[in-house]
Write an enzyme that holds these catalytic residues in place. Structure first.
Site, PDB file in Angstrom:
ATOM      1  N   ASP A 191      -7.078  -1.920  -4.278  1.00  0.00           N
ATOM      2  CA  ASP A 191      -8.114  -1.550  -3.304  1.00  0.00           C
ATOM      3  C   ASP A 191      -9.134  -0.616  -3.944  1.00  0.00           C
ATOM      4  O   ASP A 191     -10.340  -0.736  -3.708  1.00  0.00           O
ATOM      5  CB  ASP A 191      -7.496  -0.864  -2.082  1.00  0.00           C
ATOM      6  CG  ASP A 191      -6.555  -1.761  -1.301  1.00  0.00           C
ATOM      7  OD1 ASP A 191      -6.700  -2.993  -1.360  1.00  0.00           O
ATOM      8  OD2 ASP A 191      -5.655  -1.212  -0.628  1.00  0.00           O
TER       9      ASP A 191
ATOM     10  N   ASP B 246       0.862  -1.183   0.000  1.00  0.00           N
ATOM     11  CA  ASP B 246       0.000   0.000   0.000  1.00  0.00           C
ATOM     12  C   ASP B 246       0.895   1.230   0.000  1.00  0.00           C
ATOM     13  O   ASP B 246       1.944   1.248   0.648  1.00  0.00           O
ATOM     14  CB  ASP B 246      -0.896   0.028   1.235  1.00  0.00           C
ATOM     15  CG  ASP B 246      -2.026  -0.990   1.180  1.00  0.00           C
ATOM     16  OD1 ASP B 246      -2.395  -1.412   0.069  1.00  0.00           O
ATOM     17  OD2 ASP B 246      -2.546  -1.350   2.248  1.00  0.00           O
TER      18      ASP B 246
END
Length: 174
Positions: A153, A131
């Site tokens: 995501d 991330d």
């Protein structure tokens, strides 16, 4: 004795429908885009060593390794279990995709499958999901204003939102 041709037709009907190519194409695009951006951020920008690149007062590129489900929730060291769940959910969504009659529904399912499989690949190869898109408001540490995520995501969230929208459209038609 069962007719093998009929058995193959039943399996094909459950796994392939008229909009399956569209959904799988969207899945491949979201998977490829996510993996390309992750490669660029990790290998070209070398974000793991740089840690943070300030872009704006509310957005940074910041390296985080997510061992949880979504947005770092339910952190676990059982990455194999999360990979298995991602694969099973993707298979179920593919079956749903094979029965889809809406272009929006098929594209939405493709976004979710592509994002889920890309994050599963991260878990398998890196032991965690990479991330790096970090939105925040300095001084405020509220959950909705301070989060880090990746393109997979985003694909999953947009896919779910579009599925909800599509279901509302279908409900209005009834």
């Amino acid at each position: 004795m069962a007719d093998p041709h009929r058995k193959n037709s039943v399996i094909k009907a459950r796994l392939w429908g008229p909009l399956t190519p569209l959904g799988l194409g969207v899945a491949a695009l979201s998977f490829g885009l996510d993996q390309s951006v992750k490669y660029w951020v990790i290998s070209v920008l070398n974000l793991p060593e740089r840690r943070v690149i300030n872009v704006t007062p509310f957005f940074d590129l910041a390296m985080a390794w997510n061992k949880g489900v979504s947005y770092g929730l339910l952190t676990t060291h059982l990455q194999g279990a999360l990979i298995t769940i991602s694969l099973l959910v993707s298979l179920l969504l593919w079956i749903w995709l094979a029965r889809s009659t809406s272009v929006l529904n098929a594209a939405s399912l493709g976004l979710i499958v592509g994002g889920a499989l890309s994050n599963a690949l991260d878990r398998a190869v890196r032991g965690a999901v990479a991330d790096f898109f970090y939105f925040h408001i300095d001084g405020l540490r509220l959950a909705l204003l301070d989060f880090i995520f990746n393109p997979a995501d985003m694909a999953i969230v947009v896919g779910v939102a579009l599925l909800l929208y599509d279901s509302l459209l279908e409900r209005q038609k009834s």
